[in-house]
Every structure is written in structure tokens, then in C-alpha cells.
Scaffold this motif. Structure first.
Motif, PDB file in Angstrom:
ATOM      1  N   GLY A  61       0.772  -1.229   0.000  1.00  0.00           N
ATOM      2  CA  GLY A  61       0.000   0.000   0.000  1.00  0.00           C
ATOM      3  C   GLY A  61       0.805   1.281   0.000  1.00  0.00           C
ATOM      4  N   TYR A  62       2.131   1.201  -0.007  1.00  0.00           N
ATOM      5  CA  TYR A  62       2.925   2.420  -0.124  1.00  0.00           C
ATOM      6  C   TYR A  62       2.727   2.998  -1.522  1.00  0.00           C
ATOM      7  N   GLU A  63       2.523   4.286  -1.603  1.00  0.00           N
ATOM      8  CA  GLU A  63       2.329   4.943  -2.897  1.00  0.00           C
ATOM      9  C   GLU A  63       3.661   5.223  -3.586  1.00  0.00           C
ATOM     10  N   ILE A  64       4.689   5.494  -2.785  1.00  0.00           N
ATOM     11  CA  ILE A  64       6.021   5.767  -3.315  1.00  0.00           C
ATOM     12  C   ILE A  64       7.006   4.835  -2.617  1.00  0.00           C
ATOM     13  N   VAL A  65       7.783   4.113  -3.407  1.00  0.00           N
ATOM     14  CA  VAL A  65       8.804   3.215  -2.888  1.00  0.00           C
ATOM     15  C   VAL A  65      10.131   3.633  -3.514  1.00  0.00           C
ATOM     16  N   ILE A  66      11.077   4.002  -2.658  1.00  0.00           N
ATOM     17  CA  ILE A  66      12.384   4.462  -3.123  1.00  0.00           C
ATOM     18  C   ILE A  66      13.437   3.440  -2.712  1.00  0.00           C
ATOM     19  N   ALA A  67      14.160   2.948  -3.704  1.00  0.00           N
ATOM     20  CA  ALA A  67      15.263   2.019  -3.459  1.00  0.00           C
ATOM     21  C   ALA A  67      16.556   2.809  -3.654  1.00  0.00           C
ATOM     22  N   ASP A  68      17.037   3.394  -2.563  1.00  0.00           N
ATOM     23  CA  ASP A  68      18.171   4.300  -2.586  1.00  0.00           C
ATOM     24  C   ASP A  68      19.477   3.534  -2.779  1.00  0.00           C
ATOM     25  N   GLU A  69      20.201   3.861  -3.821  1.00  0.00           N
ATOM     26  CA  GLU A  69      21.495   3.260  -4.175  1.00  0.00           C
ATOM     27  C   GLU A  69      21.395   1.796  -4.620  1.00  0.00           C
ATOM     28  N   ILE A  70      20.219   1.358  -5.028  1.00  0.00           N
ATOM     29  CA  ILE A  70      20.075  -0.029  -5.477  1.00  0.00           C
ATOM     30  C   ILE A  70      20.824  -0.279  -6.786  1.00  0.00           C
ATOM     31  N   ILE A  71      20.906   0.740  -7.626  1.00  0.00           N
ATOM     32  CA  ILE A  71      21.620   0.578  -8.897  1.00  0.00           C
ATOM     33  C   ILE A  71      23.119   0.422  -8.643  1.00  0.00           C
ATOM     34  N   THR A  72      23.655   1.184  -7.714  1.00  0.00           N
ATOM     35  CA  THR A  72      25.064   1.045  -7.345  1.00  0.00           C
ATOM     36  C   THR A  72      25.315  -0.323  -6.716  1.00  0.00           C
ATOM     37  N   ALA A  73      24.330  -0.840  -5.983  1.00  0.00           N
ATOM     38  CA  ALA A  73      24.459  -2.178  -5.395  1.00  0.00           C
ATOM     39  C   ALA A  73      24.628  -3.237  -6.478  1.00  0.00           C
ATOM     40  N   VAL A  74      23.973  -3.049  -7.610  1.00  0.00           N
ATOM     41  CA  VAL A  74      24.151  -3.975  -8.738  1.00  0.00           C
ATOM     42  C   VAL A  74      25.568  -3.832  -9.283  1.00  0.00           C
ATOM     43  N   TYR A  75      25.998  -2.617  -9.475  1.00  0.00           N
ATOM     44  CA  TYR A  75      27.338  -2.350 -10.008  1.00  0.00           C
ATOM     45  C   TYR A  75      28.428  -2.989  -9.139  1.00  0.00           C
ATOM     46  N   LEU A  76      28.235  -2.958  -7.818  1.00  0.00           N
ATOM     47  CA  LEU A  76      29.226  -3.519  -6.896  1.00  0.00           C
ATOM     48  C   LEU A  76      29.080  -5.024  -6.685  1.00  0.00           C
ATOM     49  N   GLY A  77      28.100  -5.639  -7.338  1.00  0.00           N
ATOM     50  CA  GLY A  77      27.928  -7.088  -7.252  1.00  0.00           C
ATOM     51  C   GLY A  77      27.130  -7.564  -6.051  1.00  0.00           C
ATOM     52  N   LEU A  78      26.419  -6.651  -5.382  1.00  0.00           N
ATOM     53  CA  LEU A  78      25.596  -7.049  -4.238  1.00  0.00           C
ATOM     54  C   LEU A  78      24.270  -7.648  -4.686  1.00  0.00           C
ATOM     55  N   LEU A  79      23.770  -7.186  -5.803  1.00  0.00           N
ATOM     56  CA  LEU A  79      22.515  -7.682  -6.373  1.00  0.00           C
ATOM     57  C   LEU A  79      22.739  -7.960  -7.858  1.00  0.00           C
ATOM     58  N   LYS A  80      21.843  -8.732  -8.437  1.00  0.00           N
ATOM     59  CA  LYS A  80      21.935  -9.074  -9.860  1.00  0.00           C
ATOM     60  C   LYS A  80      21.036  -8.155 -10.680  1.00  0.00           C
ATOM     61  N   GLU A  81      21.519  -7.791 -11.840  1.00  0.00           N
ATOM     62  CA  GLU A  81      20.742  -6.935 -12.743  1.00  0.00           C
ATOM     63  C   GLU A  81      19.362  -7.541 -13.018  1.00  0.00           C
ATOM     64  N   GLU A  82      19.302  -8.843 -13.216  1.00  0.00           N
ATOM     65  CA  GLU A  82      18.026  -9.502 -13.520  1.00  0.00           C
ATOM     66  C   GLU A  82      16.995  -9.280 -12.418  1.00  0.00           C
ATOM     67  N   ASP A  83      17.461  -9.255 -11.166  1.00  0.00           N
ATOM     68  CA  ASP A  83      16.550  -9.047 -10.038  1.00  0.00           C
ATOM     69  C   ASP A  83      15.946  -7.639 -10.068  1.00  0.00           C
ATOM     70  N   ILE A  84      16.735  -6.654 -10.479  1.00  0.00           N
ATOM     71  CA  ILE A  84      16.242  -5.280 -10.544  1.00  0.00           C
ATOM     72  C   ILE A  84      15.289  -5.130 -11.721  1.00  0.00           C
ATOM     73  N   LEU A  85      15.608  -5.766 -12.835  1.00  0.00           N
ATOM     74  CA  LEU A  85      14.710  -5.714 -13.995  1.00  0.00           C
ATOM     75  C   LEU A  85      13.363  -6.349 -13.655  1.00  0.00           C
ATOM     76  N   SER A  86      13.385  -7.451 -12.932  1.00  0.00           N
ATOM     77  CA  SER A  86      12.141  -8.094 -12.482  1.00  0.00           C
ATOM     78  C   SER A  86      11.364  -7.178 -11.542  1.00  0.00           C
ATOM     79  N   LEU A  87      12.067  -6.542 -10.625  1.00  0.00           N
ATOM     80  CA  LEU A  87      11.434  -5.603  -9.704  1.00  0.00           C
ATOM     81  C   LEU A  87      10.707  -4.511 -10.476  1.00  0.00           C
TER      82      LEU A  87
END
Length: 137
Positions: A61-87
Motif C-alpha cells: 500500500g505504499y504509494e512511493i517506494v524508493i530504493a536508494d542506491e540499489i543501482i550502485t548495489a548492482v554495479y558492486l555485485g551485491l545484487l543481480k541486474e536480472e533481479d532489478i529488472l524483475s522488480l
């Protein structure tokens, strides 16, 4: 508004501001209280847990969801690009999903509705002015 901060576990000014609006704004941090120079398994686990919380917030029910620095987390190998694309693709109608960070991939840019790039021209840090209470921390 829900804000999930990736790679952060320190005190930042926005945390204090959020306390003034507890019924409107929730902030959670997914990281250590130090900068990441090379990703460890623990760092990846914190980021993956954060991604799960972002997905949950999108459907709670949140109207705005902010994932702060999630893109940098992908760049640093903490998350996978595919997971962000799915999100991005799973975002419910009526939810504004904001992803921040440097190094967005071409696929992220292609799926996004709005992409902005900020470029530092001048920063007071170059004059030796450190992070200020209530502003940067």
C-alpha cells in the motif's frame, strides 16, 4: 513513502527527518556502517534482504517506494541486474518506484519511464568541508 537504503547503515540526516513523519514515511537501511570497497557474502545477504523488503513495500500500500542506491548495489555485485529488472516489471499499478544510484545498465534505462543523470560540477567537499549534521548525515 517507503525508503530502503542500500549499502547504508550509518546515521544520515534523512533518518532524523523521517522521525517527524512516522505515519507518512518509513526508512530502513540494508548495509554496514562503513563504505563497501569489495562485496562480501554478508553484504550480498543484506542487499538481498533489502530487495525482499522493497518488493514487500510495493505490495503493502505504499504509494512511493524508493530504493536508494540499489543501482550502485548492482554495479558492486551485491545484487543481480536480472533481479532489478524483475522488480521494475513487477511494480504494481499506482506505485511510484524510484531507483537511485550510479551506473544504470542499458536494460534498466530501457525499462524505466524516467531516467535522470546528475553530474557533479562543484562540491564543497573539495574545499575540505565535511558532511554536515542534519544535511548529509
Amino acid at each position: 513513502v517507503y525508503i530502503g537504503q542500500f549499502m547504508k547503515g550509518q546515521k544520515y540526516g534523512e533518518l532524523e527527518s523521517a522521525k517527524k513523519f512516522p505515519e507518512l514515511l518509513k526508512i530502513e537501511q540494508f548495509g554496514k556502517d562503513t563504505f563497501i570497497h569489495s562485496a562480501t557474502e554478508g553484504d550480498r545477504k543484506m542487499a538481498e534482504d533489502g530487495l525482499k523488503k522493497i518488493k514487500k513495500a510495493m505490495n503493502e500500500g505504499y504509494e512511493i517506494v524508493i530504493a536508494d542506491e540499489i543501482i550502485t548495489a548492482v554495479y558492486l555485485g551485491l545484487l543481480k541486474e536480472e533481479d532489478i529488472l524483475s522488480l521494475m516489471k513487477e511494480k504494481p499499478e499506482g506505485v511510484e518506484l524510484v531507483l537511485t544510484g550510479r551506473y544504470a545498465t542499458e536494460k534498466m534505462i530501457e525499462i524505466a519511464d524516467l531516467v535522470t543523470e546528475m553530474k557533479e560540477i562543484k562540491h564543497y567537499f573539495q574545499k575540505g568541508i565535511l558532511a554536515r549534521d542534519g544535511i548529509e548525515r
